[in-house]
Write an enzyme that holds these catalytic residues in place. Sequence first.
Site, PDB file in Angstrom:
ATOM      1  N   GLU A   1      34.437  39.370  33.344  1.00  0.00           N
ATOM      2  CA  GLU A   1      34.917  40.149  34.473  1.00  0.00           C
ATOM      3  C   GLU A   1      36.381  39.780  34.713  1.00  0.00           C
ATOM      4  O   GLU A   1      36.684  38.745  35.297  1.00  0.00           O
ATOM      5  CB  GLU A   1      34.100  39.863  35.741  1.00  0.00           C
ATOM      6  CG  GLU A   1      34.571  40.694  36.927  1.00  0.00           C
ATOM      7  CD  GLU A   1      34.165  40.122  38.281  1.00  0.00           C
ATOM      8  OE1 GLU A   1      34.022  40.904  39.235  1.00  0.00           O
ATOM      9  OE2 GLU A   1      34.013  38.885  38.393  1.00  0.00           O
TER      10      GLU A   1
ATOM     11  N   ASN B   1      33.413  29.490  37.783  1.00  0.00           N
ATOM     12  CA  ASN B   1      34.644  29.318  38.555  1.00  0.00           C
ATOM     13  C   ASN B   1      34.435  28.449  39.790  1.00  0.00           C
ATOM     14  O   ASN B   1      35.311  27.696  40.186  1.00  0.00           O
ATOM     15  CB  ASN B   1      35.186  30.681  38.983  1.00  0.00           C
ATOM     16  CG  ASN B   1      36.455  30.578  39.800  1.00  0.00           C
ATOM     17  OD1 ASN B   1      37.518  30.281  39.277  1.00  0.00           O
ATOM     18  ND2 ASN B   1      36.335  30.807  41.111  1.00  0.00           N
TER      19      ASN B   1
ATOM     20  N   ASP C   1      36.022  26.141  44.621  1.00  0.00           N
ATOM     21  CA  ASP C   1      36.463  26.258  43.231  1.00  0.00           C
ATOM     22  C   ASP C   1      36.369  24.925  42.519  1.00  0.00           C
ATOM     23  O   ASP C   1      36.801  23.886  43.052  1.00  0.00           O
ATOM     24  CB  ASP C   1      37.915  26.744  43.177  1.00  0.00           C
ATOM     25  CG  ASP C   1      38.051  28.219  43.531  1.00  0.00           C
ATOM     26  OD1 ASP C   1      37.138  28.757  44.184  1.00  0.00           O
ATOM     27  OD2 ASP C   1      39.067  28.815  43.141  1.00  0.00           O
TER      28      ASP C   1
ATOM     29  N   HIS D   1      40.030  33.830  37.261  1.00  0.00           N
ATOM     30  CA  HIS D   1      40.366  32.930  38.369  1.00  0.00           C
ATOM     31  C   HIS D   1      40.118  31.455  38.048  1.00  0.00           C
ATOM     32  O   HIS D   1      40.147  30.630  38.966  1.00  0.00           O
ATOM     33  CB  HIS D   1      39.569  33.320  39.611  1.00  0.00           C
ATOM     34  CG  HIS D   1      39.981  34.634  40.185  1.00  0.00           C
ATOM     35  ND1 HIS D   1      41.200  34.834  40.784  1.00  0.00           N
ATOM     36  CD2 HIS D   1      39.337  35.825  40.235  1.00  0.00           C
ATOM     37  CE1 HIS D   1      41.290  36.096  41.186  1.00  0.00           C
ATOM     38  NE2 HIS D   1      40.171  36.711  40.865  1.00  0.00           N
TER      39      HIS D   1
ATOM     40  N   ASP E   1      31.543  35.594  35.378  1.00  0.00           N
ATOM     41  CA  ASP E   1      32.030  35.998  36.692  1.00  0.00           C
ATOM     42  C   ASP E   1      33.428  35.453  36.942  1.00  0.00           C
ATOM     43  O   ASP E   1      33.745  34.323  36.559  1.00  0.00           O
ATOM     44  CB  ASP E   1      31.059  35.473  37.756  1.00  0.00           C
ATOM     45  CG  ASP E   1      31.463  35.852  39.160  1.00  0.00           C
ATOM     46  OD1 ASP E   1      31.438  37.059  39.456  1.00  0.00           O
ATOM     47  OD2 ASP E   1      31.790  34.947  39.946  1.00  0.00           O
TER      48      ASP E   1
END
Length: 573
Positions: free
Chosen positions: A316, A178, A242, A276, A272
Amino acid sequence: MSKLGARRRKYRKILGITALLTGMLLAGCTSGTNTPGEGDNPEGAGEALPAAEEQQVKPADKETPQAASVEVDEQPSNVFYEIFVRSFYDSNGDGIGDLNGIIEKLDYLNDGDPNTTEDLGITGIWLMPINPSPSYHGYDVTDYRSIHPDYGTMDDFKRLMEEADKRGIQVIMDLVVNHSSVQHPWFEESASDTQSDKRDWYVWAEDQGKAPSGSSAAGSGSPWHLKNGAHYMGAFWDGMPDLNFDNEEVQQEMKDIGKFWLEQGADGFRLDAAKHIFEDLASDKSEETLAKNVAWWQEFRTSMNEVNPDAYIVGEVWENAASSISPYLDKAFDSGFNFGLAEKIISAVQNERDNNLAFTLERTYGLFSKVSGGEFTDAVFLTNHDQNRVFTQLNRNVDQAKMAAGILLTMPGNPFIYYGEEIGMQGSKPDEQIREPMIWSNTGSDKGQTTWEPLKYNEGDRTQGVEQQLNDDQSLLARYRTLIQWRNEMPALRDGAIGQYTSGHEQVMAYTRMTSEKQALVVHNLSDTEVVITLTEDSGGHVFTSMAHATADGAVLNGAELALPPYTTAILE
């Protein structure tokens, strides 16, 4: 048996168990979200119920129609052990855990001999980030294709894979796609040169005509951070910018990185911050953004299949609602961590009261199976590296910690044990103090004891180390070893589906586990008082007549009467 063979579902057969109605799938699921941050540990501690008198199971309603037969959705599983390498075991005396240290302690985890009982018996390892990083935690990566020099070399990594393979252990590693570190050469180039090929590898507000405003989807506050006169997106922290997954070069690079590690011998990944990838702002929470996230991970999965179609991928997705996790099980992840279940296990143990986990899980798994075509495997756990340790949440109550372990290790899917959980390590945020050094001996005499972080919660005699617990058959470590041994030996516990079972006692949690050929009844007395229940047949017509295992010698099955001492787990067949 191969490392990966146990994970893949081989078949699903017909058994008479309670039918799951499609319309009920979502209705039985927990709702709500949970975002990593301070104070995210599950709440719900309450006073234990008064000592209960003997209670009997209520007879089944004779007028209830017989349930239709449905497929038994088996979940072949491994027991995983989450390792923060820096804290685990130090092989070279620098105070920092390393890959060779893990190799030295593999026999503690699993010595490869099923006839021995001194090892923990796990069959999987999750390595927290092992890439170079300027931070102790490693979640801000500076080089995705090498090993952190504190942890060793690529040769050390390959040797760990080989030694784990000899013991039947599969190893997955954290893959942090991410975001990168601000010190990654990609970001340094992106920030310093607006004409660089890497400029669009990150999200710059001014370049994309966005206002640097709004709140982060990963926590409170603004996700925008100023650098060289422009604002970049860093949803978690300004040190972790990001990556821009609307850029196809970024997408391809991350696929290539995943394949690289599979080629080095990794058996899969823990992904992870999986939700997002495109969800940066709180305002991004939408079906459209979810669809983009799922589509990207489906592409990633397809790319990994080119190297190893059996690679295990667990994501996740920090949500409690099954409906939020399920889309990722459609040709993307094998598993999503079950945060809602973790909270329910801890709540049941704290309150010493049954909360009917099987009811929720039957419906949750019905949804997961439908979405995944029967190919999902749940990822169950108590706590992880982002949450206050379970022993701290339970106020250092060893009996309740044993019950939490009993529930976790009799659940379907892949149970994940956070390093030190098996010896009752303690810790509360900030994060460094829930990632304290593993306690091999509370005397501090073990040569491999890591020292990178001063002990606060586990200093002195606050935590009995592995050495102190190894030969104590009443220790928490002994309970974990016993439960994992039972799980590895019993197909119904290791691979089976879950079904409801009414114990008739509010302080007794019970459920069935079943494969196409084996059935087991799991019964937990969550309380500090002996209970006696009367057994009846389950919804599939099975009668449980023999005690396979019990954690206390005082557990007695006399005909249909089952007596359980306080804080006891029993397995019946």
